[in-house]
Design a protein around this motif. Structure first.
Motif, PDB file in Angstrom:
ATOM      1  N   TYR A 199       0.494  -1.376   0.148  1.00  0.00           N
ATOM      2  CA  TYR A 199      -0.055   0.213   0.418  1.00  0.00           C
ATOM      3  C   TYR A 199       0.839   1.641  -0.059  1.00  0.00           C
ATOM      4  N   TRP A 200       2.414   1.239   0.561  1.00  0.00           N
ATOM      5  CA  TRP A 200       2.820   2.538   1.010  1.00  0.00           C
ATOM      6  C   TRP A 200       3.617   2.623  -0.376  1.00  0.00           C
ATOM      7  N   ARG A 201       3.537   1.741  -1.243  1.00  0.00           N
ATOM      8  CA  ARG A 201       4.945   2.083  -2.565  1.00  0.00           C
ATOM      9  C   ARG A 201       3.700   2.118  -3.185  1.00  0.00           C
ATOM     10  N   ALA A 202       2.307   1.834  -3.025  1.00  0.00           N
ATOM     11  CA  ALA A 202       1.317   2.411  -4.301  1.00  0.00           C
ATOM     12  C   ALA A 202       0.799   3.542  -4.179  1.00  0.00           C
ATOM     13  N   HIS A 203       0.873   4.216  -2.847  1.00  0.00           N
ATOM     14  CA  HIS A 203       0.700   5.325  -2.347  1.00  0.00           C
ATOM     15  C   HIS A 203       1.605   6.553  -3.184  1.00  0.00           C
ATOM     16  N   ARG A 204       3.047   5.824  -3.051  1.00  0.00           N
ATOM     17  CA  ARG A 204       4.157   7.026  -3.139  1.00  0.00           C
ATOM     18  C   ARG A 204       3.509   6.790  -4.660  1.00  0.00           C
ATOM     19  N   MET A 205       3.354   6.020  -5.764  1.00  0.00           N
ATOM     20  CA  MET A 205       3.175   6.269  -7.016  1.00  0.00           C
ATOM     21  C   MET A 205       2.151   6.749  -7.796  1.00  0.00           C
ATOM     22  N   VAL A 206       0.794   6.569  -6.508  1.00  0.00           N
ATOM     23  CA  VAL A 206       0.091   7.346  -7.199  1.00  0.00           C
ATOM     24  C   VAL A 206       0.345   8.967  -6.659  1.00  0.00           C
ATOM     25  N   ARG A 207       0.913   9.423  -6.098  1.00  0.00           N
ATOM     26  CA  ARG A 207       1.356  11.002  -5.661  1.00  0.00           C
ATOM     27  C   ARG A 207       2.519  10.772  -7.368  1.00  0.00           C
ATOM     28  N   ALA A 208       3.116  10.165  -7.306  1.00  0.00           N
ATOM     29  CA  ALA A 208       4.229  10.840  -8.236  1.00  0.00           C
ATOM     30  C   ALA A 208       3.303  10.751  -9.441  1.00  0.00           C
ATOM     31  N   LEU A 209       2.222  10.471  -9.775  1.00  0.00           N
ATOM     32  CA  LEU A 209       1.944  10.488 -11.423  1.00  0.00           C
ATOM     33  C   LEU A 209       0.754  11.996 -10.779  1.00  0.00           C
ATOM     34  N   ARG A 210      -0.035  12.342  -9.398  1.00  0.00           N
ATOM     35  CA  ARG A 210      -0.310  13.175  -9.037  1.00  0.00           C
ATOM     36  C   ARG A 210       0.665  14.223  -9.557  1.00  0.00           C
ATOM     37  N   GLY A 211       1.408  14.445  -8.668  1.00  0.00           N
ATOM     38  CA  GLY A 211       2.472  15.657  -9.190  1.00  0.00           C
ATOM     39  C   GLY A 211       2.772  15.772 -10.178  1.00  0.00           C
ATOM     40  N   TRP A 212       2.570  15.498 -11.280  1.00  0.00           N
ATOM     41  CA  TRP A 212       2.924  15.518 -12.662  1.00  0.00           C
ATOM     42  C   TRP A 212       2.330  15.495 -13.470  1.00  0.00           C
ATOM     43  N   TYR A 213       0.997  15.480 -13.457  1.00  0.00           N
ATOM     44  CA  TYR A 213       0.100  15.305 -13.806  1.00  0.00           C
ATOM     45  C   TYR A 213      -0.563  16.995 -13.308  1.00  0.00           C
ATOM     46  N   LEU A 214      -0.560  16.788 -12.287  1.00  0.00           N
ATOM     47  CA  LEU A 214      -0.810  18.656 -11.901  1.00  0.00           C
ATOM     48  C   LEU A 214       0.543  19.779 -12.624  1.00  0.00           C
ATOM     49  N   HIS A 215       1.738  19.473 -12.574  1.00  0.00           N
ATOM     50  CA  HIS A 215       2.605  19.806 -13.330  1.00  0.00           C
ATOM     51  C   HIS A 215       2.471  20.466 -14.883  1.00  0.00           C
ATOM     52  N   LEU A 216       1.707  19.050 -15.348  1.00  0.00           N
ATOM     53  CA  LEU A 216       1.318  19.016 -17.042  1.00  0.00           C
ATOM     54  C   LEU A 216       0.184  19.962 -16.794  1.00  0.00           C
ATOM     55  N   LEU A 217      -0.475  20.269 -16.018  1.00  0.00           N
ATOM     56  CA  LEU A 217      -2.013  21.684 -16.211  1.00  0.00           C
ATOM     57  C   LEU A 217      -1.300  22.974 -15.840  1.00  0.00           C
ATOM     58  N   ILE A 218      -0.087  23.070 -14.580  1.00  0.00           N
ATOM     59  CA  ILE A 218       0.119  24.101 -14.557  1.00  0.00           C
ATOM     60  C   ILE A 218       0.855  24.914 -15.990  1.00  0.00           C
ATOM     61  N   TYR A 219       1.242  23.927 -16.330  1.00  0.00           N
ATOM     62  CA  TYR A 219       2.179  24.341 -17.619  1.00  0.00           C
ATOM     63  C   TYR A 219       1.770  24.534 -19.072  1.00  0.00           C
ATOM     64  N   LEU A 220       0.260  23.609 -18.779  1.00  0.00           N
ATOM     65  CA  LEU A 220      -0.966  24.259 -20.392  1.00  0.00           C
ATOM     66  C   LEU A 220      -1.193  25.406 -20.017  1.00  0.00           C
ATOM     67  N   ALA A 221      -2.010  25.326 -19.042  1.00  0.00           N
ATOM     68  CA  ALA A 221      -2.536  26.924 -18.147  1.00  0.00           C
ATOM     69  C   ALA A 221      -1.637  28.302 -18.483  1.00  0.00           C
ATOM     70  N   VAL A 222       0.122  28.464 -17.916  1.00  0.00           N
ATOM     71  CA  VAL A 222       0.290  29.016 -18.271  1.00  0.00           C
ATOM     72  C   VAL A 222       1.190  29.431 -19.316  1.00  0.00           C
ATOM     73  N   ASN A 223       1.910  27.843 -20.133  1.00  0.00           N
ATOM     74  CA  ASN A 223       1.755  28.669 -21.845  1.00  0.00           C
ATOM     75  C   ASN A 223       0.747  28.955 -22.786  1.00  0.00           C
ATOM     76  N   GLY A 224      -0.318  28.455 -21.824  1.00  0.00           N
ATOM     77  CA  GLY A 224      -1.077  28.921 -22.880  1.00  0.00           C
ATOM     78  C   GLY A 224      -1.858  29.995 -22.753  1.00  0.00           C
ATOM     79  N   TRP A 225      -1.388  30.956 -21.892  1.00  0.00           N
ATOM     80  CA  TRP A 225      -1.773  32.245 -21.428  1.00  0.00           C
ATOM     81  C   TRP A 225      -0.629  32.873 -22.294  1.00  0.00           C
ATOM     82  N   LEU A 226       0.605  32.436 -21.512  1.00  0.00           N
ATOM     83  CA  LEU A 226       1.650  33.020 -23.016  1.00  0.00           C
ATOM     84  C   LEU A 226       1.719  33.201 -24.285  1.00  0.00           C
ATOM     85  N   TRP A 227       1.005  32.087 -25.036  1.00  0.00           N
ATOM     86  CA  TRP A 227       0.917  32.137 -26.512  1.00  0.00           C
ATOM     87  C   TRP A 227       0.090  32.736 -26.229  1.00  0.00           C
TER      88      TRP A 227
END
Length: 112
Positions: free
Chosen positions: A20-48
């Motif tokens: 469970y601990w390993r799975a929880h860490r992997m899910v958090r890592a994926l969630r962090g990357w998805y959040l990073h992607l969302l912010i990247y798209l929003a900020v760069n969309g605004w800049l363009w």
């Protein structure tokens, strides 16, 4: 799993708790990357959007012929960072997922 059970210290021998601990860490890592992607798209969309449809700042070049479009540097540099972040996350997840088929078979066989 109950909320209070999530924070209870587990014995190193408790295989379910460690899984469970390993799975929880992997899910958090994926969630962090998805959040990073969302912010990247929003900020760069605004800049363009700002570059294409609003008056350019004095320091910026409006057209590609006049020079490098000013949002391109941010898009490329941040995109490289996002790609590296994604590779690290997906590599870590895929390393743990090598035996995915056997775990899924076990999961489906142990259903009630």
């Amino acid at each position: 799993m109950r909320h209070d059970a999530m924070h209870r210290p587990a014995s190193p021998d408790d295989e379910n708790a460690m899984a469970y601990w390993r799975a929880h860490r992997m899910v958090r890592a994926l969630r962090g990357w998805y959040l990073h992607l969302l912010i990247y798209l929003a900020v760069n969309g605004w800049l363009w959007f700002r570059f294409l449809f609003m008056p350019s700042p004095n320091w910026a070049h409006r057209s590609v012929e006049a020079g490098w479009p000013w949002p391109l540097t941010t898009t490329l540099a941040w995109g490289l960072g996002l790609a590296i972040h994604g590779l690290l996350v997906w590599w870590r997840v895929s390393q743990r997922g090598r035996d995915w088929e056997s775990r899924k078979i076990d999961q489906f066989m142990n259903r009630d």
